[in-house]
Motif scaffolding. Structure first.
Motif, short mmCIF file in Angstrom:
data_model
loop_
_atom_site.label_atom_id
_atom_site.label_comp_id
_atom_site.label_asym_id
_atom_site.label_seq_id
_atom_site.Cartn_x
_atom_site.Cartn_y
_atom_site.Cartn_z
N LEU B 156 0.91 -1.27 -0.03
CA LEU B 156 0.04 0.02 -0.06
C LEU B 156 0.97 1.22 -0.08
CD1 LEU B 156 -2.82 -1.11 2.33
CD2 LEU B 156 -3.12 -0.19 0.05
N GLY B 157 1.84 1.30 0.64
CA GLY B 157 2.78 2.26 0.73
C GLY B 157 3.50 2.43 -0.74
N GLN B 160 1.08 4.27 -2.93
CA GLN B 160 0.86 5.47 -2.57
C GLN B 160 2.28 6.40 -3.40
OE1 GLN B 160 0.81 5.89 1.52
NE2 GLN B 160 -1.49 5.02 1.47
N ASN B 169 0.99 13.53 -9.65
CA ASN B 169 0.44 14.22 -8.66
C ASN B 169 -1.31 14.40 -8.80
OD1 ASN B 169 0.21 15.66 -6.11
ND2 ASN B 169 0.79 17.92 -7.16
N ARG B 170 -1.79 13.32 -9.32
CA ARG B 170 -3.27 13.36 -9.66
C ARG B 170 -4.06 12.78 -8.44
NH1 ARG B 170 -2.24 9.46 -14.52
NH2 ARG B 170 -4.36 9.01 -14.58
N ASP B 171 -5.19 12.57 -8.55
CA ASP B 171 -5.91 11.78 -7.73
C ASP B 171 -5.52 10.49 -7.33
OD1 ASP B 171 -9.29 12.87 -8.77
OD2 ASP B 171 -7.96 13.62 -7.22
N PRO B 172 -5.45 10.24 -5.92
CA PRO B 172 -4.56 9.11 -5.67
C PRO B 172 -5.12 7.62 -6.09
CG PRO B 172 -5.48 9.83 -3.78
CD PRO B 172 -5.72 10.95 -4.80
N GLU B 175 -7.78 2.57 -3.38
CA GLU B 175 -7.34 1.24 -2.55
C GLU B 175 -8.50 0.51 -2.07
OE1 GLU B 175 -5.27 3.20 0.06
OE2 GLU B 175 -3.41 3.41 -1.09
N LEU B 202 -4.50 -1.81 8.01
CA LEU B 202 -4.37 -1.64 6.81
C LEU B 202 -5.09 -0.38 6.18
CD1 LEU B 202 -4.21 -5.06 4.96
CD2 LEU B 202 -2.54 -3.45 5.53
N ALA B 203 -6.29 0.15 7.02
CA ALA B 203 -6.95 1.24 6.98
C ALA B 203 -7.37 1.55 5.63
CB ALA B 203 -6.37 2.49 7.51
N VAL B 204 -8.04 0.65 4.78
CA VAL B 204 -8.34 0.78 3.46
C VAL B 204 -9.75 0.22 3.23
CG1 VAL B 204 -7.76 -0.45 1.59
CG2 VAL B 204 -6.17 1.15 2.35
#
Lengths: 249, 272
Positions: B156-157, B160, B169-172, B175, B202-204
């Motif tokens: 996940l990192g 990102q 630098n667009r919308d991420p 996830e 994981l907070a996703v």
């Protein structure tokens, strides 16, 4: 790390810290006319190895005076072999300055401690009341704030500042502050505060469960937390050379 | 532009290819035009799981190196009409894959397909990085087990910071978490991580929970994506996940230990 909804930007650039692995070319001989051809030979034997590679010039082994080292010729000679020197590592302050005038900036490695800050630290320890502010010469920087979880493998370094994290620090993550470290969430990774010499720095966490905690180089891993209240709101500080873990709130 | 969905995990063996196959088939069953790409050059598995291994003539490396056209390499699924597979190479090196080649393939596929599913190899090296680079969405497959969760956190990192969207630098990248091989009985016994524990690290957003199921092994040996074995719990869970991906609200099933009836207790065995 990008924000959820970035505002309209005016600047056409973004400045961000990053880590890179770089080759260090340690100079064992100061004579450019000897070094460059030797590198050329090696390059011919293994051409892919250094081609267009950015390299850092290691200065630690140079035994001559800075004025005897022709950095400009070294840079030119290396570039002819398509090797790109981008900076220097190690060496005395004078040698670094000489390299800098040839366009090679000194790079500070991750594990390195450059001499000057440590030279002033022993003085600070001898005086009975330790100074409230760290002995660093630079002006303190504003606190660094991180509002997203810090994930495994990520490293956040608040240079010359405190670090506040309003999310979790996951196992496998590393958060580093030259000042104090505040985690308003679960701290499960590695927490390093106080830079190299700030023994007044503290570590705060709402849910204390780090893999390793360190203040100014004094560290403890899980086995060494003694009777620290794990999983609770805790502050960590140094009292002399002993690390104390106290409940807060 | 087609939506690029990368199925990744970090850890190996957690169910990426099984999930890519089931998810792509599920989307195509809903009428979407879907292509699924195997990025695991050298250890390719997707064509086996999809049952097309005897029809592979050209692969993604052939296309990148100009030895075949994309249409020659694409294999049309015989069971679901709007589904196609782009296989990986078995014999070539993974160094044959590169960003420019993959970018061109994705651009060309976008003309025909609505969804491009990228089945990532394990790890965080070149193959995995290429598979996630062009992602608009990512499905992170995780087993409820500590090393899988740690590796998913790592990937996940990486998403990102190393995706094209991050660089520009667009919308991420959006996830999604897909927990696989979940066994509520073992969770209740404390042998397996709880769903809440996985989510708290994981907070996703949770896309779905796929229960441990014997049907998965049967399906992969038969070369049929498990979602086609429609009565099984795994198939239903994958179908729910597809629905949620398309924006529908579906309650999470198969996360609580079911009370076994008398026959279940007499004869034991797991859910099929």
């Amino acid at each position: 790390m990008s924000a959820a909804a970035p505002p309209a930007r005016i600047e056409p650039f973004r400045l961000r810290g990053a880590n890179f692995n770089l080759l260090v070319l340690r100079l064992l001989d100061s004579r450019v006319e000897v070094v460059v051809p030797a590198i050329g030979d090696q390059f011919r034997r293994a051409p892919g190895m250094l081609r267009h590679a950015p390299v850092v010039i290691g200065l630690d082994d140079l035994a001559v005076r800075p004025e005897e080292m022709d950095f400009a010729a070294l840079v030119a000679g290396l570039r002819e072999h398509a090797i790109l020197p981008i900076g220097t590592s190690g060496g005395t302050a004078e040698m670094r300055a000489a390299a800098q005038s040839a366009g090679l900036a000194p790079l500070r490695g991750a594990g390195h401690d450059t001499a000057p800050p440590l030279a002033t630290a022993p003085e600070a320890v001898v005086l009975p009341p330790p100074p409230a502010a760290p002995s660093g010469a630079e002006a303190p920087r504003p606190t660094m704030f991180v509002d997203q979880p810090v994930r495994a493998g990520q490293r956040i370094w608040a240079q010359g500042a405190d670090l506040v994290i309003t999310g979790t620090v996951n196992p496998g993550a590393e958060v580093i502050a030259d000042g104090s470290l505040h985690v308003y969430g679960a701290l499960r990774g590695r927490a390093i505060a106080g830079g190299s010499d700030n023994m007044q720095a503290r570590v705060f966490a709402l849910q204390f469960d780090p893999e390793l905690v360190s203040i100014a180089g004094y560290y403890a891993v899980r086995d060494g937390y003694g009777d620290a209240p794990m999983g609770r709101a805790v502050q960590v500080r140094l009292v002399g050379e002993t690390m104390r873990f106290d409940r807060i709130g | 532009m087609a939506q690029v969905v990368t199925v990744t995990s970090g850890k190996g063996g957690v169910g990426k290819t099984t999930s890519s196959a089931a998810f792509s088939t599920g989307l195509a069953q809903r009428g979407k035009k879907v292509v699924v790409i195997d990025f695991d050059v050298g250890l390719r598995n997707l064509d086996l799981i999809m049952g097309v291994e005897r029809r592979v003539v050209f692969d993604i490396v052939n296309v990148i190196q100009g030895e075949a056209r994309l249409n020659q390499a694409l294999i049309r699924d015989k069971r679901v009409e709007t589904l196609a597979i782009l296989p990986a190479s078995q014999t070539r090196d993974k160094d044959a894959l590169n960003k420019e080649g993959v970018a061109k393939i994705i651009e060309e596929l976008s003309k025909e397909f609505d969804y491009i599913i990228c089945d990532s190899p394990a790890g965080i090296e070149k193959g995995a990085l290429l598979a996630l680079y062009f992602a608009d969405s990512a499905i992170v497959v995780t087993n409820p087990e500590v090393s899988s969760v740690r590796d998913s956190d790592r990937i996940l990192g990486v998403i990102q910071s190393k995706s094209k969207r991050a660089e520009e630098n667009r919308d991420p990248v959006r996830e999604h978490l897909l927990v696989t091989r979940y066994d509520p009985i073992r969770v209740a016994k404390g042998e397996m991580l709880k769903l809440e524990d996985v989510q708290s690290i994981l907070a996703v957003p949770l896309l779905g929970v796929i229960p441990e199921s014997e049907a998965v092994l049967k399906a992969s040996n038969a070369g049929t994506p498990v979602i086609l074995d429609a009565e099984t719990t795994a198939a239903q869970a994958y179908a729910d996940a597809v629905s949620r991906f398309l924006g529908e609200d579906k309650p999470m099933r198969f996360v609580d230990a079911e009370k076994k009836g008398i026959f279940g207790r007499l004869f034991g065995g797991r859910a099929a």
